[in-house]
Each structure stands twice: as structure tokens, then as C-alpha cells.
Write a protein that holds these residues in place. Sequence first.
Motif, PDB file in Angstrom:
ATOM      1  N   CYS A  75       0.851  -1.190   0.000  1.00 30.02           N
ATOM      2  CA  CYS A  75       0.000   0.000   0.000  1.00 30.02           C
ATOM      3  C   CYS A  75       0.889   1.244   0.000  1.00 30.02           C
ATOM      4  CB  CYS A  75      -0.902  -0.012   1.233  1.00 30.02           C
ATOM      5  SG  CYS A  75      -1.758   1.559   1.496  1.00 30.02           S
TER       6      CYS A  75
ATOM      7  N   ASN B 295       0.262   4.132   0.884  1.00 26.91           N
ATOM      8  CA  ASN B 295      -0.023   5.027   2.011  1.00 26.91           C
ATOM      9  C   ASN B 295       0.540   4.502   3.333  1.00 26.91           C
ATOM     10  OD1 ASN B 295      -1.246   7.333   3.232  1.00 26.91           O
ATOM     11  ND2 ASN B 295      -2.887   5.989   3.952  1.00 26.91           N
ATOM     12  N   CYS B 296       0.200   3.238   3.681  1.00 29.84           N
ATOM     13  CA  CYS B 296       0.595   2.735   4.998  1.00 29.84           C
ATOM     14  C   CYS B 296       1.592   1.578   4.913  1.00 29.84           C
ATOM     15  CB  CYS B 296      -0.642   2.311   5.793  1.00 29.84           C
ATOM     16  SG  CYS B 296      -1.426   0.823   5.139  1.00 29.84           S
TER      17      CYS B 296
ATOM     18  N   GLN C  92       1.242  -1.404   4.126  1.00 33.21           N
ATOM     19  CA  GLN C  92       0.700  -2.718   4.432  1.00 33.21           C
ATOM     20  C   GLN C  92       0.855  -3.600   3.186  1.00 33.21           C
ATOM     21  OE1 GLN C  92      -1.121  -4.063   7.112  1.00 33.21           O
ATOM     22  NE2 GLN C  92      -1.684  -5.896   6.010  1.00 33.21           N
TER      23      GLN C  92
ATOM     24  N   CYS D 177      -7.004  -0.649   0.321  1.00 30.09           N
ATOM     25  CA  CYS D 177      -6.210  -1.163   1.420  1.00 30.09           C
ATOM     26  C   CYS D 177      -7.107  -1.449   2.622  1.00 30.09           C
ATOM     27  CB  CYS D 177      -5.128  -0.163   1.798  1.00 30.09           C
ATOM     28  SG  CYS D 177      -4.246  -0.618   3.291  1.00 30.09           S
TER      29      CYS D 177
ATOM     30  N   CYS E 142      -5.869   1.073   5.797  1.00 24.96           N
ATOM     31  CA  CYS E 142      -6.054   2.531   5.841  1.00 24.96           C
ATOM     32  C   CYS E 142      -7.121   3.004   4.865  1.00 24.96           C
ATOM     33  CB  CYS E 142      -4.739   3.245   5.570  1.00 24.96           C
ATOM     34  SG  CYS E 142      -4.150   2.987   3.878  1.00 24.96           S
TER      35      CYS E 142
HETATM   36 ZN   LIG Z   1      -2.859   1.198   3.472  1.00 24.58          ZN
END
Ligand SMILES: [Zn+2]
Length: 134
Positions: A103, A105-106, A108, A123, A126
Amino acid sequence: MNDFMSKVQEFMRGRNGSDELALASIELAVILVIINFFANNGIISLIALALVAYAIFRIVSPNVNARRKESMAFAEKLGPVRPWVSNPVAAFKDARVYRHVTCPNCHQRLRVPRGKGHISVTCPRCKQKFDFRS
Ligand SMILES: [Zn+2]
């Protein structure tokens, strides 16, 4: 045979048993032995022997808590390589059907099916949506 198995069970009671780290040691030892089939190096066979000895030490160790801590620390260090060590056959099958993406963003790690063209992934951690070519 049953008698033998019950003796083994008796022996293993309260001991650590096989864990990820013991398994990884044995796998590495097998790989080294195969390499050594060509390399024929005394040091490599010593390392392989030491790895097997270490795996046996872990399996019969009565100090379960200490061994569990080591195994968890080891699993953490492995990160994404972990499934390949703990279950190579399953990891291989998995890799043929799924792709792993991170991901944006995070960070993961997500598992998405292969060969679906452009897909939109959400995701689960998040809820960030991102496009991905599988
Ligand atoms: Zn994420």
C-alpha cells in the motif's frame, strides 16, 4: 510402532519441538549440502552440520519460552521472505496465483489475484484506494 510414537511423545513433552527457526536451519543445511555436492568444501559441510545440530538443540530444548522469543525475532527479521522459509510449497503456489503489493499510504502488504489487468485495490488497513496492474 505405536509404542515408539508414544515414547517419542513422552520424550517431547515440555520441549520446544520443531519451530520456524529449526525448520529454516534444516532447510539451509539441505541447501548447503546440495551446494557442497559440487563445491566439496569442508567448511560448508561443517556449517551444514552445525545448522542441523542447532535445529536439534531447538527441537529438544526444554526452555520453550526462550526458544519462542528467538523464533519470533527471527520471523520478524525475515519479513516478506517468511512464507518462503516456513512453507516453500505453499508460497510457490501462492506466488503463481497472487501478487503481493505494498500500500503506497501505509505500506501494508496486500495479496491481489494475478492476471486481472487493471484493478482498483482498497487497502484493508487505511482504506486508501490505488490502481494496480496485476
Ligand atoms: Zn494502506
